[in-house]
Every structure is written in structure tokens, then in C-alpha cells.
Design a protein around this motif. Sequence first.
Motif, mmCIF file in Angstrom:
data_model
loop_
_atom_site.group_PDB
_atom_site.id
_atom_site.type_symbol
_atom_site.label_atom_id
_atom_site.label_comp_id
_atom_site.label_asym_id
_atom_site.label_seq_id
_atom_site.Cartn_x
_atom_site.Cartn_y
_atom_site.Cartn_z
ATOM 1 N N ALA A 150 0.836 -1.202 0.000
ATOM 2 C CA ALA A 150 0.000 0.000 0.000
ATOM 3 C C ALA A 150 0.874 1.258 0.000
ATOM 4 C CB ALA A 150 -0.908 0.005 1.223
ATOM 5 N N LEU A 151 0.369 2.333 -0.588
ATOM 6 C CA LEU A 151 1.079 3.603 -0.562
ATOM 7 C C LEU A 151 1.064 4.166 0.855
ATOM 8 C CD1 LEU A 151 -0.244 5.257 -3.828
ATOM 9 C CD2 LEU A 151 1.889 4.018 -3.488
ATOM 10 N N VAL A 152 2.163 4.800 1.254
ATOM 11 C CA VAL A 152 2.283 5.383 2.590
ATOM 12 C C VAL A 152 2.856 6.793 2.483
ATOM 13 C CG1 VAL A 152 2.570 3.176 3.781
ATOM 14 C CG2 VAL A 152 4.577 4.367 2.924
ATOM 15 N N ARG A 153 2.687 7.551 3.547
ATOM 16 C CA ARG A 153 3.303 8.870 3.658
ATOM 17 C C ARG A 153 4.340 8.772 4.772
ATOM 18 N NH1 ARG A 153 -1.525 13.076 4.389
ATOM 19 N NH2 ARG A 153 -2.241 11.553 5.880
ATOM 20 N N ILE A 154 5.558 9.187 4.481
ATOM 21 C CA ILE A 154 6.620 9.148 5.485
ATOM 22 C C ILE A 154 6.918 10.575 5.906
ATOM 23 C CG2 ILE A 154 9.023 8.529 5.922
ATOM 24 C CD1 ILE A 154 8.648 6.240 3.926
ATOM 25 N N TYR A 155 6.787 10.823 7.218
ATOM 26 C CA TYR A 155 7.021 12.158 7.766
ATOM 27 C C TYR A 155 7.984 12.094 8.932
ATOM 28 C CZ TYR A 155 3.238 14.378 5.193
ATOM 29 O OH TYR A 155 2.445 14.891 4.203
ATOM 30 N N PRO A 156 8.762 13.179 9.126
ATOM 31 C CA PRO A 156 9.574 13.245 10.341
ATOM 32 C C PRO A 156 8.660 13.502 11.533
ATOM 33 C CG PRO A 156 9.759 15.290 9.110
ATOM 34 C CD PRO A 156 8.931 14.338 8.270
ATOM 35 N N THR A 157 9.050 13.001 12.688
ATOM 36 C CA THR A 157 8.285 13.264 13.903
ATOM 37 C C THR A 157 8.856 14.497 14.595
ATOM 38 O OG1 THR A 157 9.695 11.918 15.318
ATOM 39 C CG2 THR A 157 7.870 10.793 14.214
#
Length: 110
Positions: A33-40
Motif C-alpha cells: 500500500a502507498l504510505v506517507r513518510i514524515y519526520p516526527t
Amino acid sequence: MAEADGATVAPRPDPDPDDVTWIEPPSCPECGALVRIYPTNYDRWVSLAMVELPAKDVPEAFRWRLARLPGRSPIPADIVAVRVRGIDPLPGEPVVPAHRMMCVPGRGES
């Protein structure tokens, strides 16, 4: 703390400034599945689902929000993922679920 939150994803590589090809969102190696990767907000990276859901549909351990870092620019350039803690959101308030909540291993292997 990062392991408990599921913030153990590797950061995305910086794109080449001379490359003008479209950048597709990454996909989950487990389910495809497509995901969004973000810094915390504590210098780790988390994989988030592509959709927002009402807080009532997301277990407390998987609730995230995307927050803009304070700055002088009106253009949102720096966005971080922040775990929803302390004050519970209203049941209908939108949150971004961690991808691991929605991940079904093996689903993308057809």
C-alpha cells in the motif's frame, strides 16, 4: 519512545534538484500500500496512512496529526507528524492513522 510509537522508518532520500521526474509516494514493503513518510517532532520518521479517519475509528496508540513548524513563510514547507496524546480528540475529529494499524502483510503479493 520511537519503537512504541512505530516511528522506526528510514527517512526518504533527498531528491536530486536536477531530476524533474514525478516522485511517487513510497509503498509498504509488507503489504504494497502507498504510505506517507514524515519526520516526527522528536527526530524520527513514521509511516502514516494516506487517509485521515475520525478519531473514534483509530485506536489511541495509532493517532497522529500533521503539524506545520512555526516559521515566517505562509507556504507550509516543514511539516512534522505529532502523536495525539494528553487531550483526547473529539470522536469525529480527523486524525492520521499510523500505517501499521492498516497494514495487512501479504495483501500486495498477487
